[in-house]
Design a protein around this motif. Structure first.
Motif, PDB file in Angstrom:
ATOM      1  N   SER A  45       2.506   2.063  -3.215  1.00  0.00           N
ATOM      2  CA  SER A  45       1.577   2.688  -4.152  1.00  0.00           C
ATOM      3  C   SER A  45       1.373   4.164  -3.816  1.00  0.00           C
ATOM      4  O   SER A  45       1.328   5.019  -4.713  1.00  0.00           O
ATOM      5  CB  SER A  45       0.233   1.951  -4.120  1.00  0.00           C
ATOM      6  N   THR A  92     -10.235   1.532  -2.685  1.00  0.00           N
ATOM      7  CA  THR A  92     -10.170   0.256  -3.390  1.00  0.00           C
ATOM      8  C   THR A  92      -9.481  -0.800  -2.535  1.00  0.00           C
ATOM      9  O   THR A  92      -9.948  -1.946  -2.428  1.00  0.00           O
ATOM     10  CB  THR A  92      -9.414   0.421  -4.723  1.00  0.00           C
ATOM     11  N   THR A  93      -8.365  -0.422  -1.914  1.00  0.00           N
ATOM     12  CA  THR A  93      -7.616  -1.367  -1.083  1.00  0.00           C
ATOM     13  C   THR A  93      -8.449  -1.836   0.104  1.00  0.00           C
ATOM     14  O   THR A  93      -8.526  -3.032   0.402  1.00  0.00           O
ATOM     15  CB  THR A  93      -6.320  -0.715  -0.578  1.00  0.00           C
ATOM     16  N   GLN A  95      -8.869   7.310  -3.823  1.00  0.00           N
ATOM     17  CA  GLN A  95      -9.350   6.176  -4.617  1.00  0.00           C
ATOM     18  C   GLN A  95      -8.536   4.924  -4.306  1.00  0.00           C
ATOM     19  O   GLN A  95      -9.092   3.822  -4.186  1.00  0.00           O
ATOM     20  CB  GLN A  95      -9.258   6.506  -6.107  1.00  0.00           C
ATOM     21  N   LEU A  96      -7.232   5.079  -4.178  1.00  0.00           N
ATOM     22  CA  LEU A  96      -6.362   3.945  -3.851  1.00  0.00           C
ATOM     23  C   LEU A  96      -6.762   3.325  -2.519  1.00  0.00           C
ATOM     24  O   LEU A  96      -6.895   2.105  -2.401  1.00  0.00           O
ATOM     25  CB  LEU A  96      -4.901   4.415  -3.796  1.00  0.00           C
ATOM     26  N   LEU A 156       0.831  -1.206   0.000  1.00  0.00           N
ATOM     27  CA  LEU A 156       0.000   0.000   0.000  1.00  0.00           C
ATOM     28  C   LEU A 156       0.860   1.249   0.000  1.00  0.00           C
ATOM     29  O   LEU A 156       0.628   2.175  -0.782  1.00  0.00           O
ATOM     30  CB  LEU A 156      -0.921  -0.017   1.220  1.00  0.00           C
ATOM     31  N   LEU A 194       2.383   7.485  -6.255  1.00  0.00           N
ATOM     32  CA  LEU A 194       1.502   8.604  -6.600  1.00  0.00           C
ATOM     33  C   LEU A 194       2.101   9.935  -6.157  1.00  0.00           C
ATOM     34  O   LEU A 194       2.011  10.936  -6.875  1.00  0.00           O
ATOM     35  CB  LEU A 194       0.132   8.410  -5.948  1.00  0.00           C
TER      36      LEU A 194
END
Length: 204
Positions: free
Chosen positions: A159, A192-193, A188-189, A156, A163
């Motif tokens: 990611s 979703t996670t 959004q990340l 996570l 970004l």
């Protein structure tokens, strides 16, 4: 605070860190030299080499300070529920990178210490940041195993880091004539996670 090599005066160490801080507010680390730094604090380059052993070792102390600042930026985010806390952590990371871009970039462009006390201090501080993410993930999904939590925290945050890096470099592209916002993509990340974790826990 542990003393630099050869137990040099704390006053000089403080002056060196302050000079590095002033430089990194406006300039990347690769434009800083031992000679210019020595001139800034009013000593000979050899004095700094005696104090730190090498210019590289001096910069490791700057990295320790940067990690300390990053830790301070996220320390006040412990009271919320896990989902808003994780989003606040990601946002705080982005804000830190925006406010301290040259310090933040130095953590990744310049190798961290590889041995000794500095290596341990840096590793402890980095691990402490990951532990915050792991704890929030396991609080959100108690069925998550320890190994999975460690992996997920790093996946996570890798990611999030990507970004942030793209956002700083303005490489996220545009949509309908508007630049994509890092904060919206981070949100959004995380959504979703966390949705995946909510409905697909796995025991490790």
């Amino acid at each position: 605070m542990a003393r630099p090599r050869q137990h040099a005066p704390e006053v000089l160490h403080g002056q060196v860190m302050a000079a590095c801080d002033a430089w990194l507010r406006e300039n990347p680390v690769h434009t800083l030299s031992l000679r210019s730094l020595a001139r800034e604090v009013g000593c000979a380059p050899s004095t700094l080499l005696k104090l730190y052993g090498s210019f590289g070792n001096l910069l490791q102390y700057v990295n320790v300070e940067t990690l300390g600042r990053l830790r301070a930026a996220v320390e006040g985010l412990e009271g919320a529920e896990p989902e808003p806390r994780l989003k606040a952590l990601a946002t705080a990371y982005w804000m830190f990178a925006q406010h301290e871009p040259y310090r933040w970039q130095m953590l990744f462009d310049y190798p961290l210490a590889q041995e000794g006390e500095l290596d341990q201090r840096q590793n402890d501080m980095i691990e402490g940041l990951f532990v915050r993410v792991e704890a929030s993930l396991t609080e959100y999904q108690p069925l998550m195993g320890e190994v999975e939590a460690r992996r997920m925290a790093r996946t996570l945050w890798g990611s999030v880091h990507g970004l942030v890096q793209l956002g700083l470099n303005e490489r996220l592209g545009v949509w309908q004539g508007q630049s994509l916002e890092v904060t919206e993509l981070l949100d959004q990340l995380l959504n979703t996670t966390l949705m995946g974790l909510k409905y697909g826990p796995r025991e490790s």
